[in-house]
Design an enzyme around this catalytic site. Structure first.
Site, PDB file in Angstrom:
ATOM      1  N   HIS A 123       0.833  -1.204   0.000  1.00 22.24           N
ATOM      2  CA  HIS A 123       0.000   0.000   0.000  1.00 22.24           C
ATOM      3  C   HIS A 123       0.872   1.259   0.000  1.00 22.24           C
ATOM      4  CE1 HIS A 123      -3.557  -2.434   0.754  1.00 22.24           C
ATOM      5  NE2 HIS A 123      -4.314  -1.350   0.806  1.00 22.24           N
ATOM      6  N   HIS A 146       0.838  -4.184   8.928  1.00 27.77           N
ATOM      7  CA  HIS A 146       2.265  -3.912   8.711  1.00 27.77           C
ATOM      8  C   HIS A 146       2.922  -3.335   9.957  1.00 27.77           C
ATOM      9  CE1 HIS A 146       2.685  -4.748   4.441  1.00 27.77           C
ATOM     10  NE2 HIS A 146       1.574  -4.095   4.201  1.00 27.77           N
TER      11      HIS A 146
END
Length: 367
Positions: free
Chosen positions: A128, A186
């Protein structure tokens, strides 16, 4: 991995989990907001929305965005396979199990899972962050180059406009990073690495337009190399005794709800998307339909609007086709996704402007 390397990694991951836990605790009602941010800035929209929209207004910028995201996803996937990055939502459980027998086990901060948490690929670097930093770098840079700089604004107003645009860029990147941390997809260092690499990829793609003039054979070779290098990396890991699909096992083991695991977060789906798009991009730019629409830069406002509508409609159709493709048979799913991702950019680049121009020409003749 040596004991020192393991301890260092454990320290970095531990600090990351502490930050994620603090973020979730500070914004206990932030689930909907951060999930929405992560969904809005999903890399798939660079293909289905950003690309056709920008292509309609300025075809070079649209192609630059698509070319950039292809290189970004390709690089990201290979790095993820090689760097073997953990994800927070499974790492905390693995550490709890690893230290269960310790006399004084280290207390690991508690983190929550959400509906968008259970992505199945390795975590390093963040896809992302890498995709959004690259795509929005190209977009902001293009607006500055094609809108702000040629305008009749004063030097002061131009400078303020650039500061505003790059300020928006920073805000978007911050939102993306915090959303990825909040949903525990993450660690912080994975997002920061993705941010830096994305900007580097964008600068490479934006710095030259020579690749847009490749012939069909050269495009075929480049696209084949992109696909073969990814498959080659996967095969190399298998041959050397490493499991490139290790992260899928971790996701299946530690995701709280099995229904939150989706096949389109798996590494091979990403491979089908960017490699298919590479072939579609090459076929589109070398097609006779694209060459027949050289006047697309001089489209009227109505023609440009029509091109926007057709491009976005194709993006919506591609998304609906993706949803409709059966996911029970993985081989069939990946084959159909590959073909879909060839067809979509080809249609946007070659067929959409040609159809708009042909239809406009018939209307002018009948008038």
């Amino acid at each position: 991995m040596s004991e020192e390397e393991f301890n260092f990694s454990e320290t970095v991951y531990g600090l990351g989990v502490d930050l994620i836990s603090a973020l979730q605790s500070t914004f206990p009602e932030g689930e909907t907001f951060f999930i929405d941010v992560s969904l809005v800035f999903d890399p798939k929209y660079v293909f289905t929305i950003y690309f056709p929209l920008l292509f309609a207004f300025h075809w070079v910028v649209g192609v630059q965005v698509l070319g950039t995201i292809i290189v970004v996803e390709w690089t990201n996937q290979i790095l993820k396979w090689l760097m073997h990055g953990e994800r927070p939502y499974w790492w905390v459980h693995e550490m709890e199990e690893a230290h269960k027998a310790d006399a004084h086990p280290h207390k690991i901060a508690e983190i929550h899972q959400y509906s968008s948490t259970c992505e199945t690929g390795p975590g390093m670097p963040s896809g992302h962050s890498m995709a959004m930093s690259a795509a929005w770098y190209v977009i902001i840079h293009a607006v500055v180059e094609h809108v702000v700089d040629p305008s009749n604004m004063s030097a002061k107003l131009k400078m303020e406009s650039k500061q505003l645009l790059w300020g928006i860029y920073i805000i978007i990147q911050g939102l993306v990073i915090f959303s990825r941390l909040y949903i525990a997809a993450h660690f912080p260092h994975q997002c920061l690495l993705g941010l830096v690499l994305g900007i580097c990829m964008a600068k490479l793609a934006f710095g030259s337009t020579e690749w847009m003039n490749f012939g069909r054979l050269r495009w075929f070779l480049v696209s084949s190399i992109i696909m073969a290098s990814a498959l080659g990396t996967y095969s190399f890991l298998l041959l050397t005794g490493r499991d490139p699909a290790w992260s899928i096992s971790e996701a299946l083991k530690w995701c709280d709800k099995a229904e939150n695991i989706h096949i389109d977060t798996m590494p091979f789906y990403s491979l089908m998307r960017y490699s298919g798009a590479a072939f579609g991009l090459g076929l589109g730019l070398t097609s006779r339909f694209f060459k027949a629409t050289e006047q697309r830069m001089n489209f009227t406002k109505l023609q440009t609007f029509a091109n926007v509508v057709v491009g976005l409609a194709l993006g919506y159709a591609a998304e609906m086709a993706h949803v409709a493709i059966p996911k029970t048979n993985e081989t069939l799913f990946y084959c159909l996704e590959f073909l879909l991702n060839i067809a979509f950019p080809y249609a946007v680049i070659a067929l959409a402007p040609y159809t708009v121009m042909a239809f406009s020409g018939r209307k002018e003749k009948s008038a």
